[in-house]
Design a protein around this motif. Structure first.
Motif: not given
Length: 712
Positions: A633-655
């Motif tokens: 039920g929580h929403s998560y955002q994945l970040m990765y470092w590439d000369n700064g924090w970049k957004n790899a996407g957002t997911r709503l946890a079903r499991y």
């Protein structure tokens, strides 16, 4: 012609005799109508040759006064607060008369102490003192410090320096920073006269039998807490300086450290306030005090019960800074180029980095490929609230295009950056340095950068933060705990349903009872070796119920991968039994049955009484944990470092897992919980596993930390 020359010479000599050091003159020029008050202090000491050192001290304070100001001021409506404190102080003095250190916490003294405090609080409640108010504004020290305040403060500082066995060995340079200042924390808006604090606290600190720092600190804490308990309960929600110790609810690490430092300096114990801007794993910053003794040994005072500054753990800070009164020539404020931006905390000349007093450090140089106009570069570290936060600064060698850093800590992940306006711009790959294995090996700089920058792939994530060692340890103490059932309330007819035989995981798990027949009462009993339940979630489940029972569905067992998704679909429809709260009303809010796993049940027994006898087919339970796994039920955002924090996407946890596809691989990652929670930590991803920094990849060694005697 000669009379004119003589006149010029005389004027020159008079002017030379009346001028003060350049820094003092600069402060005087900023003092406005208060200029006369500051000059009165200077004249007071300059007119007497025997006071030459006091004159130098006055020059030091006035010279550096220009760097300090207040943004708040305490206004006391009348003298009632001071009068009540005087009464309570007298009462406390009589109460503690001739009580040695060895019996301070005896049962008799505790009872006597409580009686005195209760009586004082009742009397004060009838005619409560007016609480102070806070006036916001800008109050520069040169325009607000009176001559009486400063002279009295200087006199007390010199008296304690010459008479205190804890300070008499100090050099004049050490004295100027560890005893003399009337401010302890750069930018903190409150300060107090040293003579006043000596009068308030000195007689109580001196009562210690053993003149050790530990015993004196004990006396300080007793007095502070004793007077606080005598005052009526206030709703004072703002800081009020010294009286934070006695009234109100708003006291934090800054006010605690600031007040402690002022009191101990006034008493003659060399003290400074140190700060860390971040932790390796936790959010926030922290202030604590460092004390010095005649042998050069340092002690820590850290009353907020946070992780101590000297703890050799991954929760320690990556750097430490000292609040000074005098401007430091090697501070970023003094080294910056014209127009160069500084991080907020570094935008003052009155800080000094003291990381090397706490950790073993090494110098590091890094190449700078571009031409910079800045004089300074920085090593930032991860911080969950801001993404990055400054840890230390370095200087730029423009000729050789190199950055020089003096205080690099072993096994800390650093992000080399410089500032351009409000932007943080990386100039090299993240790195850490490893400590030498022996005397014959050298420090190694390890860059953390992708070997194949264009490679992409899939990440399967199960956590945003590593499991905490102390929570796993508490879970291990549950081994031997047992689940029981009975039809009598006193459990004299109890039967054993099952026992915890191995350390539970820090999430929900299931146990099948050894006996399945209807019972009216169920419970969990903690083992005698650790008589604390430690249950964060506990559910007794059944699939035999009627609509009248109004049972809620059971909490689903965790699903950690796509292959486990169909498992729950084939399971029976279990519901969780509900406690009979008509007779046991406290069970409505009991931690063991709270769906939030972060709160522990602290009793030895977790009871589940039912309205009627029912069968329990399954028992699901989870030890208290921080819920840093993926929460449905929580929403998560994945970040990765590439000369700064970049957004790899957002997911709503079903499991209890998250799957991210087509993500750049071999990077530093950061999984953000956008719904709840504050604990997040960067990680690498290797061979299908999350490898958290400071747990699985960059692990500090105890030998890298200096150890101190800490006081709470």
């Amino acid at each position: 012609m000669k009379p004119i020359l003589y006149s010029i010479l005389i004027c020159t000599l008079i002017l030379a005799c009346t001028r003060y050091p350049a820094g003092v003159e600069e402060t005087l020029s900023q003092a406005g109508r208060n200029r006369g008050e500051l000059k009165k202090v200077l004249r007071h000491y300059r007119e007497h040759p025997e006071d030459s050192l006091k004159y130098q001290a006055a020059c030091f304070l006035i010279d550096n006064m220009k760097w300090h100001l207040s943004t708040e001021r305490t206004v006391f409506p009348d003298s009632s607060l001071f009068e009540w404190h005087t009464r309570f102080d007298s009462l406390y003095t009589n109460m503690m008369l001739r009580i040695p250190d060895s019996t301070l916490y005896s049962e008799r003294n505790r009872e006597r102490y409580w009686q005195f405090s209760y009586a004082a609080r009742q009397v004060a409640s009838v005619f409560p003192p007016d609480t102070p108010t806070i006036v916001k504004g800008t109050f520069p020290d040169p325009q607000n410090i009176s001559s009486a305040f400063l002279i009295s403060h200087i006199e007390n500082a010199f008296h304690t320096w010459h008479t205190s066995p804890y300070a008499s060995y100090l050099t004049f340079g050490q004295f100027k920073e560890m005893i003399l200042p009337y401010r302890a924390v750069t930018g903190y808006p409150f300060y107090e006269n040293g003579q006043r604090l000596s009068d308030m606290f000195g007689k109580h600190l001196a009562k210690s039998d053993e003149k050790t720092y530990a015993k004196i600190i004990t006396r300080y804490n007793l007095y502070k807490n004793g007077i606080r308990q005598m005052f009526p309960n206030y709703q004072q929600t703002q800081h009020v300086g010294t009286y934070d110790m006695f009234i109100g609810q708003h006291h934090d690490c800054i006010s605690i450290a600031d007040n402690f430092c002022h009191v101990f300096r006034a008493y003659g114990i060399p003290t400074v306030v140190d700060c860390n801007l971040s932790y390796r794993e936790r959010s926030g910053r922290h202030f604590h005090c460092t004390l010095l003794d005649s042998t050069g040994k340092r002690f820590k005072y850290n009353q907020t019960m946070n992780y101590t500054a000297s703890t050799p753990s991954t929760s320690a800070s990556p750097s430490f800074f000292r609040n000074t009164f005098g401007a430091q020539a090697d501070s970023p404020f003094m080294l910056k180029a014209e127009g160069e931006t500084l991080p907020d905390y570094f935008d003052t000349p009155c800080i000094r980095e003291v990381t090397n007093e706490n950790y073993r450090v090494a110098p590091v140089q890094l190449p700078i490929e571009k031409e910079l106009s800045n004089n300074l570069v920085y090593l930032y570290t991860f911080n969950v609230s801001q993404g990055l936060i400054p840890a230390t600064w370095g200087t730029v060698d423009h000729q050789h295009r190199k950055a020089w850093f003096k205080n690099v800590v072993y096994n800390v992940l650093y992000f080399p950056v410089y500032l351009k306006g409000d932007s943080i711009i990386p100039f090299a790959s993240p790195f850490y340095i490893t400590s030498p294995d022996t005397l014959y090996t050298s420090t190694t700089l390890v860059p953390v950068s992708p070997e194949q920058p264009g490679k992409r792939g899939q990440l399967l994530l199960q956590r945003k933060y590593p499991e905490k060692a102390y929570l796993k340890y508490r879970a291990s103490l549950m081994v031997g705990g047992r689940f029981e059932a009975a039809n009598r309330e006193d459990f004299k007819d109890s039967v054993l349903l099952g026992t915890i035989k191995t350390t539970p995981i820090l999430n929900l798990q299931e146990l099948t009872p050894e006996i399945c027949r209807p019972f009216r009462y169920y419970r969990y009993v903690a083992p005698d070796s650790f008589p604390t339940s430690n249950m964060g979630l506990l559910e007794f489940l059944t699939d035999e119920y009627t609509p009248e029972d109004s049972l809620q569905p059971a909490t689903a067992l965790p699903v950690y991968s796509p292959g486990e998704i169909n498992r729950n679909g084939s399971e029976k429809r279990y519901c969780k039994l509900q406690a009979d709260t008509s007779k046991y009303s406290y069970l409505r809010y009991y931690s063991a049955y709270n769906p939030n796993m972060q709160y522990s049940s602290y009793g030895k027994i977790d009871l589940m009484p039912l309205k009627r006898s029912m069968k329990v087919k399954k028992i699901r339970y989870a030890p208290a944990n921080a819920e840093n796994h993926i929460v449905v039920g929580h929403s998560y955002q994945l970040m990765y470092w590439d000369n700064g924090w970049k957004n790899a996407g957002t997911r709503l946890a079903r499991y209890n897992f998250l799957q991210f596809d087509n993500v750049p691989l071999d990077r530093i990652y950061w999984l953000r919980d956008l719904t709840a929670g504050k604990e997040e930590h960067p990680f690498l991803y290797k061979d299908g596993k999350q490898l958290f920094i400071y747990h699985d990849t960059i692990v500090p060694r105890a030998a890298e930390f200096y150890h101190f005697e800490s006081h709470f």
